[in-house]
Design a protein around this motif. Structure first.
Motif, PDB file in Angstrom:
ATOM      1  N   TRP A 211       0.847  -1.190   0.000  1.00  0.00           N
ATOM      2  CA  TRP A 211       0.000   0.000   0.000  1.00  0.00           C
ATOM      3  C   TRP A 211       0.880   1.238   0.000  1.00  0.00           C
ATOM      4  O   TRP A 211       2.054   1.192   0.335  1.00  0.00           O
ATOM      5  N   ALA A 212       0.290   2.325  -0.403  1.00  0.00           N
ATOM      6  CA  ALA A 212       1.051   3.553  -0.613  1.00  0.00           C
ATOM      7  C   ALA A 212       0.614   4.657   0.344  1.00  0.00           C
ATOM      8  O   ALA A 212      -0.452   4.594   0.952  1.00  0.00           O
ATOM      9  N   THR A 213       1.453   5.654   0.423  1.00  0.00           N
ATOM     10  CA  THR A 213       1.118   6.853   1.184  1.00  0.00           C
ATOM     11  C   THR A 213       0.109   7.678   0.382  1.00  0.00           C
ATOM     12  O   THR A 213      -0.079   7.463  -0.819  1.00  0.00           O
ATOM     13  N   TRP A 214      -0.512   8.605   1.054  1.00  0.00           N
ATOM     14  CA  TRP A 214      -1.508   9.479   0.440  1.00  0.00           C
ATOM     15  C   TRP A 214      -0.902  10.196  -0.761  1.00  0.00           C
ATOM     16  O   TRP A 214       0.162  10.814  -0.662  1.00  0.00           O
ATOM     17  N   ASP A 215      -1.553  10.117  -1.903  1.00  0.00           N
ATOM     18  CA  ASP A 215      -1.108  10.755  -3.148  1.00  0.00           C
ATOM     19  C   ASP A 215       0.327  10.385  -3.535  1.00  0.00           C
ATOM     20  O   ASP A 215       0.984  11.123  -4.246  1.00  0.00           O
ATOM     21  N   ARG A 216       0.794   9.267  -3.024  1.00  0.00           N
ATOM     22  CA  ARG A 216       2.163   8.780  -3.274  1.00  0.00           C
ATOM     23  C   ARG A 216       3.213   9.817  -2.845  1.00  0.00           C
ATOM     24  O   ARG A 216       4.313   9.889  -3.397  1.00  0.00           O
ATOM     25  N   LEU A 217       2.882  10.587  -1.816  1.00  0.00           N
ATOM     26  CA  LEU A 217       3.832  11.559  -1.277  1.00  0.00           C
ATOM     27  C   LEU A 217       4.957  10.825  -0.552  1.00  0.00           C
ATOM     28  O   LEU A 217       4.736   9.771   0.045  1.00  0.00           O
ATOM     29  N   PRO A 218       6.169  11.376  -0.537  1.00  0.00           N
ATOM     30  CA  PRO A 218       7.304  10.730   0.137  1.00  0.00           C
ATOM     31  C   PRO A 218       7.236  10.938   1.662  1.00  0.00           C
ATOM     32  O   PRO A 218       8.019  11.688   2.247  1.00  0.00           O
ATOM     33  N   LEU A 219       6.307  10.262   2.302  1.00  0.00           N
ATOM     34  CA  LEU A 219       6.039  10.489   3.720  1.00  0.00           C
ATOM     35  C   LEU A 219       6.790   9.542   4.661  1.00  0.00           C
ATOM     36  O   LEU A 219       6.800   9.762   5.866  1.00  0.00           O
TER      37      LEU A 219
END
Length: 141
Positions: free
Chosen positions: A13-21
């Motif tokens: 799964w990814a971070t929100w909007d694929r942001l580098p979080l």
């Protein structure tokens, strides 16, 4: 009555909007939360890895929990830990969806190595599309 299962799942799964979080300064703390939650859910985490914008998790899991509940609990706990304990001063949020692939026992070591070397695979451009669930994750985000 005895029940025997041997179930392996590769979740992405990814971070929100694929942001580098997922920053290196707290990446290991986040991974520890993921591993701990897996144990609490009766699952065995076999590998965790990722980059700044997504996570891969390989687990053996029990038939007493659904995949949706398993991933939802792990994402919820890790998101709460990030926003309240690990990095409360920073924005953090997971995307709404996830990808999940069942893995055969013979493929475990290959998938485990792939997950543990996520940063190198992405840096070198040698990712395996089928193990990244790009189509599903990109549609969800």
């Amino acid at each position: 009555m005895s029940i025997y299962t041997q179930l392996y799942l590769h979740c992405i799964w990814a971070t929100w909007d694929r942001l580098p979080l997922i920053q290196p300064t707290y990446e290991q703390q986040l991974y520890a939360v993921l591993l701990n939650k897996c144990t609490k859910l009766g699952c065995n985490a076999l590998a965790v890895g990722g980059t700044t914008d997504h996570i891969h998790l390989l687990i053996s899991f029990t038939s007493t929990i659904t995949i949706a509940k398993l991933v939802g609990e792990i994402k919820g706990t890790s998101s709460h830990a990030m926003t309240h304990i690990i990095a409360p001063e920073t924005f953090f949020k997971w995307q709404g969806g996830y990808g999940a692939l069942t893995i055969g026992k013979r493929s475990l070591s290959q998938v485990q190595a792939y997950i543990l070397n996520q940063k190198q695979h992405h840096a070198n451009g040698n990712t395996i599309r089928s193990l990244e669930c790009w189509d599903a994750i990109n549609e969800i985000t």
